[in-house]
Design a protein around this motif. Structure first.
Motif, short mmCIF file in Angstrom:
data_model
loop_
_atom_site.label_atom_id
_atom_site.label_comp_id
_atom_site.label_asym_id
_atom_site.label_seq_id
_atom_site.Cartn_x
_atom_site.Cartn_y
_atom_site.Cartn_z
N ARG A 37 13.59 75.63 17.91
CA ARG A 37 12.29 75.22 17.75
C ARG A 37 12.11 73.95 18.75
NH1 ARG A 37 12.08 72.97 11.83
NH2 ARG A 37 9.92 72.56 12.46
N VAL A 38 10.78 73.86 19.38
CA VAL A 38 10.37 73.10 20.18
C VAL A 38 9.28 72.03 19.78
CG1 VAL A 38 11.17 74.78 22.11
CG2 VAL A 38 8.81 74.58 21.32
N VAL A 39 9.16 71.11 20.53
CA VAL A 39 8.09 70.26 20.70
C VAL A 39 7.09 70.44 22.03
CG1 VAL A 39 7.15 67.71 20.64
CG2 VAL A 39 9.25 68.49 19.26
N LEU A 40 5.80 70.57 21.66
CA LEU A 40 5.07 70.67 22.89
C LEU A 40 4.03 69.47 22.87
CD1 LEU A 40 3.58 72.28 25.32
CD2 LEU A 40 2.13 73.57 23.51
N LYS A 41 4.11 68.77 23.93
CA LYS A 41 3.21 67.53 23.96
C LYS A 41 2.09 68.04 25.19
CE LYS A 41 4.40 63.40 24.40
NZ LYS A 41 4.96 61.83 24.85
N GLU A 42 1.13 67.54 24.68
CA GLU A 42 -0.22 67.66 25.68
C GLU A 42 -0.76 66.56 26.02
OE1 GLU A 42 -4.68 69.53 24.65
OE2 GLU A 42 -3.39 71.00 24.66
N ILE A 43 -0.87 66.28 27.34
CA ILE A 43 -1.88 65.10 27.58
C ILE A 43 -3.13 65.68 28.39
CG2 ILE A 43 -1.71 63.14 29.22
CD1 ILE A 43 1.20 62.90 28.99
N ASP A 44 -4.19 65.32 27.94
CA ASP A 44 -5.43 65.61 28.24
C ASP A 44 -6.19 64.58 29.18
OD1 ASP A 44 -7.89 66.64 28.67
OD2 ASP A 44 -8.33 67.03 26.61
N ILE A 45 -6.12 64.66 30.37
CA ILE A 45 -6.88 63.63 31.38
C ILE A 45 -8.18 63.66 31.25
CG2 ILE A 45 -7.20 63.24 33.71
CD1 ILE A 45 -4.41 62.65 32.57
N GLY A 46 -9.10 65.12 31.24
CA GLY A 46 -10.29 65.30 30.91
C GLY A 46 -11.08 64.99 32.03
N GLN A 47 -12.29 65.08 32.05
CA GLN A 47 -13.35 64.80 33.18
C GLN A 47 -13.74 63.50 33.21
OE1 GLN A 47 -13.45 67.54 35.34
NE2 GLN A 47 -12.36 68.46 33.75
#
Length: 258
Positions: A37-47
């Motif tokens: 099982r894993v953890v997925l971190k998403e960092i959104d820089i955006g526009q």
């Protein structure tokens, strides 16, 4: 692979993580290829330009974990930079007992209600040792990297596996010092968490910031109280030895503090 992972029966744990600017997903079952099982971190820089430099700095800092292989640090298994959409992804193992803060609060409730608790003194001392070892490893440096300061040591950033072994997570505020340096000058101190702020504010980051925060975590483990707890106007981190001893969460143990 990221799209497939996000579509594979995952659920959002928490969003708007302080200092991380994104989302955290946890897989409900083992993920093919990693077989855990894993953890997925998403960092959104955006526009938008607001905080963009700070967000990109957080992405760079998170990647420091890929160069830290230690039993007291959650390894970074993989990362992906989606420059086109301004999103950055980090994959790490999921530890089943969650973060230390929640486990301490669970014990606080159970002990108050005379129910079974999870962390006896042996486990608490083991956690202190493992995180201290991780800090020593980060702060020592070697020929492949400089000294790394975590800068956000707290019970929420310590996670526990099935046997209550402790590991550090979240390097979004971390910094790497150049070879031979003992401090790093900054224009502004990184954001921190209430109850863990250094007692003195200044523009030089040093190992002492991590030691200070780790000291607060030790007090949390001893007392079972939150870092922001106050008593007669004094924050937990400023309590004297007698007050700490009087508030031991698990009393059948002799606490010796210097």
């Amino acid at each position: 692979m990221i799209k497939e992972l996000k579509n594979q029966n995952v659920w959002i744990l928490q969003e708007d993580l302080q200092g991380s600017f994104g989302y955290v997903y946890i897989s409900k079952k083992e993920v093919q290829g990693f077989n855990i099982r894993v953890v997925l971190k998403e960092i959104d820089i955006g526009q938008k330009q607001s905080h963009k430099t700070q967000k990109l700095g957080s992405v760079t800092n998170e990647k420091l974990a890929s160069r830290l292989m230690h039993f007291g640090i959650v390894p970074l298994l993989a990362f992906h930079d989606d420059h086109k959409n301004g999103k950055y992804y980090f994959v790490s193992p999921f530890l089943v007992n969650g973060d230390l803060f929640d486990v301490i609060q669970f014990d606080t409730y159970n002990i108050r209600n005379k129910m079974q608790f999870k962390l006896d003194w042996k486990k608490r001392v083991k956690i202190m040792y493992q995180i201290a070892s991780a800090l020593d490893y980060m702060h020592a440096g070697n020929k492949f990297r400089g000294t790394i300061l975590h800068m956000d040591i707290k019970s929420k950033n310590i996670v526990l596996d099935s046997k209550f072994n402790a590991r550090l997570i979240d390097f979004g505020l971390s910094r790497e010092l150049k070879e031979g340096d003992e401090s790093l000058a900054v224009t502004a101190l990184p954001l921190g968490t209430k109850g863990y702020y250094p007692t003195m504010q200044h523009n030089m980051l040093t190992k002492q910031h991590d030691y200070h925060n780790f000291g607060v975590v030790i007090l949390e483990l001893i007392t079972g109280l939150e870092a922001c707890t106050t008593d007669q106007g004094l924050e937990l981190r400023k309590w004297n030895l007698r007050r700490i001893k009087d508030r031991q969460q698990v009393p059948r143990y002799r606490v010796i503090l210097c």
